[in-house]
Motif scaffolding. Sequence first.
Motif, PDB file in Angstrom:
ATOM      1  N   ALA A 213       0.834  -1.200   0.000  1.00 54.51           N
ATOM      2  CA  ALA A 213       0.000   0.000   0.000  1.00 54.51           C
ATOM      3  C   ALA A 213       0.870   1.252   0.000  1.00 54.51           C
ATOM      4  CB  ALA A 213      -0.934  -0.011   1.212  1.00 54.51           C
ATOM      5  N   ARG A 214       1.940   1.243   0.799  1.00 53.77           N
ATOM      6  CA  ARG A 214       2.842   2.397   0.836  1.00 53.77           C
ATOM      7  C   ARG A 214       3.476   2.636  -0.530  1.00 53.77           C
ATOM      8  NH1 ARG A 214       4.632  -0.067   5.750  1.00 53.77           N
ATOM      9  NH2 ARG A 214       6.641  -0.582   4.789  1.00 53.77           N
ATOM     10  N   LYS A 215       3.857   1.534  -1.189  1.00 57.53           N
ATOM     11  CA  LYS A 215       4.487   1.654  -2.501  1.00 57.53           C
ATOM     12  C   LYS A 215       3.528   2.240  -3.520  1.00 57.53           C
ATOM     13  CE  LYS A 215       6.633  -1.124  -6.167  1.00 57.53           C
ATOM     14  NZ  LYS A 215       6.995  -2.487  -6.599  1.00 57.53           N
ATOM     15  N   LEU A 216       2.272   1.742  -3.529  1.00 55.10           N
ATOM     16  CA  LEU A 216       1.290   2.225  -4.495  1.00 55.10           C
ATOM     17  C   LEU A 216       0.918   3.680  -4.218  1.00 55.10           C
ATOM     18  CD1 LEU A 216      -0.444   1.494  -6.903  1.00 55.10           C
ATOM     19  CD2 LEU A 216      -2.192   0.631  -5.353  1.00 55.10           C
ATOM     20  N   MET A 217       0.805   4.065  -2.946  1.00 55.71           N
ATOM     21  CA  MET A 217       0.481   5.460  -2.619  1.00 55.71           C
ATOM     22  C   MET A 217       1.597   6.393  -3.051  1.00 55.71           C
ATOM     23  SD  MET A 217      -1.582   5.390   1.043  1.00 55.71           S
ATOM     24  CE  MET A 217      -0.402   4.340   1.921  1.00 55.71           C
ATOM     25  N   ALA A 218       2.856   5.930  -2.895  1.00 48.43           N
ATOM     26  CA  ALA A 218       3.990   6.747  -3.337  1.00 48.43           C
ATOM     27  C   ALA A 218       3.998   6.910  -4.853  1.00 48.43           C
ATOM     28  CB  ALA A 218       5.298   6.119  -2.854  1.00 48.43           C
ATOM     29  N   GLU A 219       3.683   5.808  -5.573  1.00 46.87           N
ATOM     30  CA  GLU A 219       3.669   5.863  -7.033  1.00 46.87           C
ATOM     31  C   GLU A 219       2.567   6.791  -7.544  1.00 46.87           C
ATOM     32  OE1 GLU A 219       3.179   1.845  -8.210  1.00 46.87           O
ATOM     33  OE2 GLU A 219       5.280   1.276  -7.890  1.00 46.87           O
ATOM     34  N   LYS A 220       1.409   6.786  -6.878  1.00 45.75           N
ATOM     35  CA  LYS A 220       0.264   7.572  -7.350  1.00 45.75           C
ATOM     36  C   LYS A 220       0.175   8.944  -6.692  1.00 45.75           C
ATOM     37  CE  LYS A 220      -1.184   4.168  -9.906  1.00 45.75           C
ATOM     38  NZ  LYS A 220      -1.126   4.248 -11.389  1.00 45.75           N
ATOM     39  N   GLN A 228      -8.904   5.438   3.651  1.00 39.65           N
ATOM     40  CA  GLN A 228      -9.506   4.750   4.797  1.00 39.65           C
ATOM     41  C   GLN A 228      -8.994   3.316   4.850  1.00 39.65           C
ATOM     42  OE1 GLN A 228     -11.628   6.009   7.164  1.00 39.65           O
ATOM     43  NE2 GLN A 228     -11.434   4.054   8.213  1.00 39.65           N
ATOM     44  N   GLY A 229      -8.327   2.952   5.937  1.00 36.38           N
ATOM     45  CA  GLY A 229      -7.751   1.611   6.052  1.00 36.38           C
ATOM     46  C   GLY A 229      -8.747   0.593   6.541  1.00 36.38           C
ATOM     47  N   SER A 230      -8.661  -0.622   6.011  1.00 39.33           N
ATOM     48  CA  SER A 230      -9.556  -1.700   6.432  1.00 39.33           C
ATOM     49  C   SER A 230      -8.816  -2.785   7.209  1.00 39.33           C
ATOM     50  CB  SER A 230     -10.232  -2.335   5.202  1.00 39.33           C
ATOM     51  OG  SER A 230      -9.261  -2.908   4.341  1.00 39.33           O
ATOM     52  N   GLY A 231      -7.499  -2.667   7.346  1.00 39.62           N
ATOM     53  CA  GLY A 231      -6.726  -3.670   8.066  1.00 39.62           C
ATOM     54  C   GLY A 231      -6.812  -3.470   9.565  1.00 39.62           C
ATOM     55  N   ARG A 232      -6.092  -4.306  10.283  1.00 43.79           N
ATOM     56  CA  ARG A 232      -6.088  -4.229  11.750  1.00 43.79           C
ATOM     57  C   ARG A 232      -5.619  -2.852  12.212  1.00 43.79           C
ATOM     58  NH1 ARG A 232      -5.645  -8.102  15.900  1.00 43.79           N
ATOM     59  NH2 ARG A 232      -5.540  -9.742  14.354  1.00 43.79           N
ATOM     60  N   ASP A 233      -6.332  -2.266  13.183  1.00 48.03           N
ATOM     61  CA  ASP A 233      -6.015  -0.955  13.745  1.00 48.03           C
ATOM     62  C   ASP A 233      -6.029   0.145  12.694  1.00 48.03           C
ATOM     63  OD1 ASP A 233      -5.670  -2.076  16.281  1.00 48.03           O
ATOM     64  OD2 ASP A 233      -3.564  -2.519  15.889  1.00 48.03           O
ATOM     65  N   GLY A 234      -6.809  -0.029  11.621  1.00 44.06           N
ATOM     66  CA  GLY A 234      -6.907   1.005  10.594  1.00 44.06           C
ATOM     67  C   GLY A 234      -5.782   0.987   9.591  1.00 44.06           C
ATOM     68  N   ARG A 235      -5.017  -0.126   9.549  1.00 42.27           N
ATOM     69  CA  ARG A 235      -3.892  -0.220   8.610  1.00 42.27           C
ATOM     70  C   ARG A 235      -4.402  -0.152   7.178  1.00 42.27           C
ATOM     71  NH1 ARG A 235      -2.640  -4.507  10.305  1.00 42.27           N
ATOM     72  NH2 ARG A 235      -1.074  -3.898  11.809  1.00 42.27           N
ATOM     73  N   VAL A 236      -3.752   0.663   6.343  1.00 42.88           N
ATOM     74  CA  VAL A 236      -4.131   0.785   4.939  1.00 42.88           C
ATOM     75  C   VAL A 236      -3.547  -0.389   4.158  1.00 42.88           C
ATOM     76  CG1 VAL A 236      -3.933   2.183   2.846  1.00 42.88           C
ATOM     77  CG2 VAL A 236      -4.281   3.295   5.059  1.00 42.88           C
ATOM     78  N   ASP A 240      -7.341  -0.996  -0.303  1.00 46.34           N
ATOM     79  CA  ASP A 240      -7.881   0.306   0.090  1.00 46.34           C
ATOM     80  C   ASP A 240      -7.385   1.407  -0.837  1.00 46.34           C
ATOM     81  OD1 ASP A 240      -9.098  -0.921   2.307  1.00 46.34           O
ATOM     82  OD2 ASP A 240      -7.280  -0.681   3.504  1.00 46.34           O
ATOM     83  N   VAL A 241      -6.124   1.321  -1.230  1.00 40.05           N
ATOM     84  CA  VAL A 241      -5.561   2.324  -2.139  1.00 40.05           C
ATOM     85  C   VAL A 241      -6.232   2.216  -3.512  1.00 40.05           C
ATOM     86  CG1 VAL A 241      -3.450   3.235  -3.178  1.00 40.05           C
ATOM     87  CG2 VAL A 241      -3.369   2.202  -0.909  1.00 40.05           C
ATOM     88  N   ILE A 242      -6.434   0.975  -3.976  1.00 43.07           N
ATOM     89  CA  ILE A 242      -7.102   0.779  -5.274  1.00 43.07           C
ATOM     90  C   ILE A 242      -8.514   1.351  -5.229  1.00 43.07           C
ATOM     91  CG2 ILE A 242      -7.976  -0.961  -6.881  1.00 43.07           C
ATOM     92  CD1 ILE A 242      -5.598  -2.716  -6.090  1.00 43.07           C
TER      93      ILE A 242
END
Length: 499
Positions: A213-220, A228-236, A240-242
Amino acid sequence: MTIEVRVPTLGESVTEATVATWFKKPGDAVAVDEMLCELETDKVTVEVPAPAAGVLGEIVAEEGETVGVDALLATLQAGEGAAPAPAKEAPSEAAPAPAASGGAAVDVMVPTLGESVTEATVSTWFKAVGEAVAQDEMLCELETDKVSVEVPAPASGVLTEIVAAEGSTVDATAKLAVISSGDAAATAAPAAAAPTPATAPAAGKDVADAPSARKLMAEKGIDPANVQGSGRDGRVMKGDVINALAQPAAKPAAPAAPRAPVPAEDAVREERIKMTRLRSTIARRLKDAQNTAAILTTYNEVDMTETMALRSQYKEEFEKRHGVRLGFMSFFTKACCAALKEVPEVNAEIDGDEIVYKKFVHMGVAAGTPQGLVVPVIRDADRMSFAEIEAAIAEKGKRARDGKLSMAEMQGGTFTISNGGVYGSLMSSPILNPPQSGILGMHKIQQRPMVINGEIVARPMMYLALSYDHRIVDGKGAVTFLVKVKEALEDPRRLLMDL
């Protein structure tokens, strides 16, 4: 004994995944079924539980690595010979006193929360540190998005430590407290009442987003704060990025107007209570429904004379035969199922630029509980008899009031019935339960003067309200639906004739 931790089955046609996050590190002690790491596929995230209790040994697949099905993720030293996990921090003065000689420390863990529920909020502690507790006595209450869960004491003794304070968010495997049990428990020294900040679980997101997710957010060029994260503790997660990329840019929401100053003499007579998770979820979902759907309500009224007469005639025999009371909800459920066949768009939903027509009826039945409104779902209600519907509604209603419904029992509904009449409501406009496109509001049965065959007579009348999503349901369809329900209730023999 060394146990291998491998990639579980990821689902049909899914052959690989990315290691998103490790929740444990080598040397950490783990309990059986405690989450070790989270994997990420193109569509879903998969949590990998510990196959046994012990100590995590070597991590073979680091975060960010791509692994195939059944690939080795880590090793686990299980059994009594497992080395103890190293202490993460030096003991503080606030640490609980050890149990007195003859006593044993018993951990109070989060109980099973239900399918798909991964965390809860500690709402109330009924006991304080130092108090004696009996086995099965209620220690505290947890809140999830939909239900409340009471936590009983696993053993008799003295509550020596509260690990998770009121208001803290805990996961499904967290420790809540410690009880000193045994003969000498009554003399156990009380511990500090409040846990240190280091032991209280963080209420917000305190872990890194998934590497992919971090890689895709950096690319875009996407700001993580806008995803909005759907993983544990709000992890993106990557998905979610897609999803964020597919959504149109939203206009910034106008800040809420500040609360007007309150005179001092009024302020001292106010009481502030933190909104519960259930109430917060209800508020968010209802506002989302208003913001997303084009909600419109149409009304009609139904003469309940024939339905009430039929119910009165057969209710005693019905109860003797089926062991459940004959109410009005089964008539309304049957009438709605028949009307949904005639007007299928009311039983459909919008998914992107497509309309999904449901060839089944999963009927949501709204129920008020002390904790708030919940909507248990009666699955395949269109295939049920009157007795099966009444039994299902009675069972779900009792479980709702007891706070024992699982998340799975409140998901997947295609249409909802809400009966405000039980509280005396004469007329209301129900709000949609997204992503559904329709909800029927029932109201109080009231004797009103009606003109029948040129004469004014008193009849038991009920107002009906259908709220619907005008994006998918036209006015003609909404009116037709209500007329079909009205006809079925005014002549219930139509239900038997499938008319």
